[in-house]
Enzyme design. Structure first.
Site, mmCIF file in Angstrom:
data_model
loop_
_atom_site.group_PDB
_atom_site.id
_atom_site.type_symbol
_atom_site.label_atom_id
_atom_site.label_comp_id
_atom_site.label_asym_id
_atom_site.label_seq_id
_atom_site.Cartn_x
_atom_site.Cartn_y
_atom_site.Cartn_z
ATOM 1 N N SER A 145 0.840 -1.191 0.000
ATOM 2 C CA SER A 145 0.000 0.000 0.000
ATOM 3 C C SER A 145 0.884 1.255 0.000
ATOM 4 O O SER A 145 1.694 1.427 -0.903
ATOM 5 C CB SER A 145 -0.959 -0.043 1.192
ATOM 6 N N ASP A 192 -9.127 -4.703 -5.808
ATOM 7 C CA ASP A 192 -8.614 -3.671 -4.904
ATOM 8 C C ASP A 192 -9.340 -2.351 -5.169
ATOM 9 O O ASP A 192 -9.215 -1.784 -6.261
ATOM 10 C CB ASP A 192 -7.108 -3.504 -5.132
ATOM 11 N N HIS A 224 -7.398 -5.363 -1.459
ATOM 12 C CA HIS A 224 -6.206 -4.594 -1.080
ATOM 13 C C HIS A 224 -5.368 -5.291 -0.020
ATOM 14 O O HIS A 224 -4.179 -4.976 0.132
ATOM 15 C CB HIS A 224 -6.646 -3.209 -0.577
#
Length: 272
Positions: A145, A192, A224
């Site tokens: 991320s 995601d 995600h």
């Protein structure tokens, strides 16, 4: 003519990517073996942060010299979110440090700086299980991320690194990616919604120069949070990429071809 041009380009890229080092740590790989813990039992030790929050170093118990990889979690995420996939990487013959960031809210540029600070701190260690086991000429970064965005920024700012793996990366800038020379694997998830592939992973992949080894596998149905587990094909792709470029071990090239039914799409400038 066009085919010949692309073929020659791929050959040239592969030759350029083959570094002077070529380390074969561990037995000849199989896909099944890459999907499980590796042949190395590992020990862990805590490390105090110096430019980053804190960290945990995983190192093989077997004497030898191993490449060093720093791994960064995502926004508002703890170091522990990276434990499973990072510890598995270590069992395949790497020194791996997972870090806690200075604050849970640090953005990618700060996480990039902290990844590099972690590498500097860990490679200077002379005590604990990791002592004497690091090849400091072979260092890489990884993250998820915003940690993935930090990974791409760290790679772009540090051409001396040998490998980078970014899981579901999030960032608002591609500036450093446009000058990146470090081999980069970006691993995305088709489901995601936090860092959608089209507006993040694909954009970052496109920004990285064509002369830099790069690939973008997208896992079908993955959201995600897929990097918070040692899930497949993310984990074996991470191991194979790091083996190929941090160790220079071409035995792992065959696992970087995108031929996995779990992928919804795959692009690269290989073969590697």
């Amino acid at each position: 003519m066009t085919f010949m041009k692309h073929a020659l380009g791929a050959i040239t890229l592969s030759l350029l990517a083959l570094s002077a080092y070529a380390v074969e740590n561990g037995p000849a790989p199989t896909l099944d073996a890459l999907k499980a813990d590796g042949p190395y039992a590992v020990s862990s030790q805590a490390v105090k942060g110096n430019g980053f929050g804190s960290g945990t170093v995983y190192s093989p118990n077997t004497p030898g010299k191993y490449a060093v990889v720093a791994v960064c979690p995502g926004f508002v995420s703890a170091e522990s979110s990276m434990t499973a996939i990072s510890k598995r990487l270590a069992t395949h013959g790497f020194v791996v440090v997972t870090i806690a960031t200075n604050t849970l809210f640090d953005f990618p540029s700060s996480r990039a700086t902290q990844l590099l600070a972690a590498l500097k701190t860990v490679t200077a260690l002379t005590t604990g299980p990791v002592a004497g086991k690091m090849d400091t000429t072979r260092q890489g970064v990884s993250g998820w991320s915003m940690g993935g965005g930090g990974t791409l920024e760290a790679a772009g700012a540090t051409p001396g690194l040998v490998s980078a793996v970014a899981y579901a990366p999030w960032d608002t800038s591609t500036t450093k990616m446009k000058v990146n020379k470090v081999p980069v694997a970006i691993i995305g998830g088709s489901a995601d919604v936090v860092a959608p592939v089209a507006s993040h992973s694909q954009k970052f992949y496109d920004a990285i120069p064509a002369t830099t080894p790069k690939m973008l596998p997208v896992i079908n149905g993955a959201d995600h949070f897929f990097p918070t587990k040692a899930s497949e094909p993310a984990s074996y792709s991470d191991i194979a990429w790091t083996k190929r470029f941090a160790d220079g071990d071409t035995r792992y090239s065959t696992f970087l071809n995108g031929k996995d039914a779990a992928l919804s799409s795959f692009v690269s400038n290989g073969p590697f």
